[in-house]
Design an enzyme around this catalytic site. Structure first.
Site, PDB file in Angstrom:
ATOM      1  N   ARG A  96      28.408  14.679  49.694  1.00  0.00           N
ATOM      2  CA  ARG A  96      27.611  15.713  49.033  1.00  0.00           C
ATOM      3  C   ARG A  96      28.118  15.930  47.616  1.00  0.00           C
ATOM      4  O   ARG A  96      29.309  16.078  47.380  1.00  0.00           O
ATOM      5  CB  ARG A  96      27.671  17.037  49.789  1.00  0.00           C
ATOM      6  CG  ARG A  96      26.920  18.116  48.999  1.00  0.00           C
ATOM      7  CD  ARG A  96      26.445  19.236  49.781  1.00  0.00           C
ATOM      8  NE  ARG A  96      25.679  20.154  48.916  1.00  0.00           N
ATOM      9  CZ  ARG A  96      25.396  21.381  49.244  1.00  0.00           C
ATOM     10  NH1 ARG A  96      25.783  21.845  50.410  1.00  0.00           N
ATOM     11  NH2 ARG A  96      24.716  22.143  48.435  1.00  0.00           N
ATOM     12  N   ARG A 105      20.228  17.553  48.921  1.00  0.00           N
ATOM     13  CA  ARG A 105      21.578  17.351  49.445  1.00  0.00           C
ATOM     14  C   ARG A 105      21.546  16.464  50.680  1.00  0.00           C
ATOM     15  O   ARG A 105      20.641  16.576  51.499  1.00  0.00           O
ATOM     16  CB  ARG A 105      22.253  18.675  49.745  1.00  0.00           C
ATOM     17  CG  ARG A 105      21.543  19.490  50.798  1.00  0.00           C
ATOM     18  CD  ARG A 105      21.772  20.950  50.627  1.00  0.00           C
ATOM     19  NE  ARG A 105      20.847  21.429  49.620  1.00  0.00           N
ATOM     20  CZ  ARG A 105      20.384  22.649  49.536  1.00  0.00           C
ATOM     21  NH1 ARG A 105      20.772  23.557  50.374  1.00  0.00           N
ATOM     22  NH2 ARG A 105      19.543  23.008  48.620  1.00  0.00           N
ATOM     23  N   ASP A 108      24.273  19.938  54.204  1.00  0.00           N
ATOM     24  CA  ASP A 108      24.661  21.297  53.849  1.00  0.00           C
ATOM     25  C   ASP A 108      25.087  21.974  55.141  1.00  0.00           C
ATOM     26  O   ASP A 108      24.342  21.957  56.120  1.00  0.00           O
ATOM     27  CB  ASP A 108      23.480  22.039  53.220  1.00  0.00           C
ATOM     28  CG  ASP A 108      23.832  23.440  52.759  1.00  0.00           C
ATOM     29  OD1 ASP A 108      24.976  23.680  52.342  1.00  0.00           O
ATOM     30  OD2 ASP A 108      22.941  24.314  52.815  1.00  0.00           O
ATOM     31  N   ASP A 110      26.576  25.641  56.566  1.00  0.00           N
ATOM     32  CA  ASP A 110      26.835  27.046  56.253  1.00  0.00           C
ATOM     33  C   ASP A 110      27.335  27.761  57.499  1.00  0.00           C
ATOM     34  O   ASP A 110      26.709  27.674  58.559  1.00  0.00           O
ATOM     35  CB  ASP A 110      25.554  27.753  55.778  1.00  0.00           C
ATOM     36  CG  ASP A 110      25.137  27.343  54.382  1.00  0.00           C
ATOM     37  OD1 ASP A 110      26.015  27.232  53.511  1.00  0.00           O
ATOM     38  OD2 ASP A 110      23.929  27.144  54.168  1.00  0.00           O
TER      39      ASP A 110
END
Length: 172
Positions: A96, A105, A108, A110
Site C-alpha cells: 500500500r 488502494r 485498507d 481499519d
C-alpha cells in the site's frame, strides 16, 4: 469466509476487535483474503468470523474503481494501538502506498472497535467515528455483529436507516 451471522452480542468481549478491510486495486477478493491471512499469521490475532465480501461504490473520492469491502471479528492479545500497528504493517507488506486521501488502494485495514475501549488519539479513535455513516462498513459488519451497540443503536438498526445504494454482497 467464516459465517458469523450467529454472533449478535451487544458489546465486544475483552480481547475481541472488529477490523474493516477494503481494496479497489488488482485482485480485490485475493487482496482481502491475503490481508486476513497476514493479519492472523503468528497467533496474536485469531479470526472468529468474517463477513461476506461486498462490492461498494467509492466513497469520498468517487472517480476511481469500485471497492470490495469486508469486516472481520477477531480475538487478539494485542492492545488497540498494537493491533493498529499490525494492520499498518500488513498494508505495508502488501504494497500500500498512501498518495491521496480516500484514493485507490490495494488494501485498507481499519480497526473499528476493540473490546470496550474508548480511545481518541491522533493515531486511533475507537470506536471508529464514521462506522454509523458508511454503508460499506455497516453492511459487512451486520453479517458478523448485527446486535453490536454503537451510539445507542445496534449495527442492524443503523444499517436499516442508511442509503445502501450500490452496496451488494458478492458471495452468498
Amino acid at each position: 469466509m467464516a459465517d458469523g451471522s450467529e454472533i449478535s452480542a451487544h458489546v465486544l468481549a475483552d480481547g475481541e476487535a472488529i477490523v474493516a478491510l477494503g481494496s479497489n486495486i488488482g485482485d480485490k477478493a485475493g487482496n482481502l483474503a491475503q490481508a486476513l491471512a497476514l493479519l492472523t499469521d503468528g497467533g496474536a490475532v485469531r479470526l472468529l468470523a468474517a463477513s461476506r465480501n461486498y462490492q461498494t461504490p467509492p466513497w469520498g473520492k468517487t472517480d476511481q474503481d469500485w471497492f470490495l469491502n469486508a469486516c472481520a471479528r477477531v480475538s487478539t492479545s494485542l492492545f488497540p494501538h498494537e493491533l493498529l500497528a499490525r494492520c499498518l504493517a500488513v498494508e505495508n507488506q502488501m504494497g500500500r502506498v498512501r498518495t491521496e486521501k480516500w484514493g485507490p488502494r490495494i488494501i485498507d485495514l481499519d480497526v473499528l472497535a476493540h473490546g470496550r475501549h474508548r480511545i481518541e488519539t491522533a493515531e486511533l479513535t475507537l470506536p471508529h467515528p464514521h462506522i454509523t455513516a458508511r454503508a460499506f462498513v455497516l453492511a459487512p459488519l451486520a453479517d458478523i455483529a448485527p446486535g453490536l451497540m454503537l451510539e445507542g443503536r445496534t449495527v442492524g438498526e443503523w444499517l436499516a436507516g442508511i442509503d445502501r445504494t450500490g452496496v451488494e454482497p458478492m458471495d452468498g
